[in-house]
Scaffold this motif. Structure first.
Motif: not given
Length: 322
Positions: A261-275
């Motif tokens: 909601e804040r950044y539009g990031y797709q993440a697992d809860g701790m790490v964004t997938a792309v990182d």
């Protein structure tokens, strides 16, 4: 009645949480902060990459996973020739059952497994020194190693090989599971937001005997600086798992929702997938796994993956490459 019987009982010693709360209440108010946080930072490394796109192993992962779930063997014959060094992530020493299924699965397959004695709340340099010693031990006994690191542990695996190129020949392959190689959005916000930074500065030492700078080391600023100075070397067979999930059935849903909601990031809860994508690695990308599922067994019906299954398949994929 004796004098001792007239004395009021001593008050109980306050617990850790109580002492932490009192400490934080005694601090001056944190600066109100309305900065951009880590907006636009996720995926910085992928945007800057000049190499070819990584090979997507996701279909191959799913095919092998189906075999593992049916009890079919997927590991190659050479698997028993190596030692498997598993490296825990942040707070791994505090979580019951963390990496237990991963270790037991590899052991049941007849493999030689050890967990690196890293400090999961310690600094990168100290844990790299531990992994370097593990590789030197393997070299001394003429063994080759497969490094398997979850989360921060994956960052430490890659850092060890970046800092000590003379040990590359000891490593047969590297597996990173949800490693914040490019940085962690959550760690970045904890380290750079005044209202949150004081929590890690006081909670980490008090609750976990850890070093708050170990969180800061996973911020985008510090990961950028480290990678620019010590890029991950080419030529090491590496398979990386990147995942995301946005589900109320996940224990990490509040963090997933925050990043979405804040950044539009797709993440697992701790790490964004792309990182979680390591340069030069072959990639497995899942959109239905949270950060805990690769390392801890979840409650029935809440998770879709078993840590042992994931580890066995990822190791098999890593050993397919030379």
């Amino acid at each position: 009645m004796t004098p001792s019987q007239l004395e009021p009982p001593s008050p109980p010693t306050p617990g850790t949480i109580t002492r932490l709360a009192r400490t934080l209440r005694g601090l001056p108010p944190a600066e109100r902060w309305w900065g951009p946080g880590c907006a636009g930072m996720a995926g910085w490394l992928k945007r800057a990459a000049l190499s070819l796109p990584p090979e997507d192993l996701t279909p191959r992962f799913r095919a092998l996973l189906a075999k593992v779930r049916e009890g079919e063997p997927v590991l190659p014959d050479e698997a028993k020739h190596h030692q498997y060094v598993l490296v825990r992530g942040m707070l791994g020493d505090e979580l019951p059952g963390y990496l237990l299924d991963n270790v037991q699965r590899l052991e049941r397959r007849g493999l030689s497994v050890r967990e690196a004695a890293v400090d999961t709340e310690g600094l990168l340099a100290d844990n790299v020194a531990v992994l370097r010693e593990a590789l030197l031990d393997a070299e001394h006994f003429g063994r080759t190693v497969v490094l398997v690191g979850h989360s921060k542990g994956g960052v430490e695996c890659t850092a060890t090989l970046a800092l000590y190129p003379e040990l590359h020949h000891v490593v047969r392959a590297v597996v990173t599971l949800q490693a914040p190689y490019g940085g962690s959005s959550i760690a970045h916000d904890l380290a750079t937001t005044p209202e949150l930074r004081r929590v890690i500065d006081f909670a980490f030492p008090l609750l976990f005997h850890g070093v708050s700078r170990s969180v800061e080391e996973l911020s985008y600023f510090q990961r950028q600086a480290f990678i620019q100075q010590h890029p991950y070397p080419a030529g090491i067979p590496t398979v990386s798992l990147a995942s995301s999930r946005l589900s109320r059935r996940s224990t990490l849903y509040p963090l997933q929702r925050y990043l979405h909601e804040r950044y539009g990031y797709q993440a697992d809860g701790m790490v964004t997938a792309v990182d979680a994508e390591v340069p030069g690695a072959r990639m497995v990308r899942l959109d239905d796994m949270d950060h805990a599922e690769a390392a801890m067994r979840g409650l029935p019906g809440l998770g879709r993956y078993h840590p042992g299954d994931v580890t066995e398949v990822m190791v098999a994929l890593a050993l397919e490459t030379r």
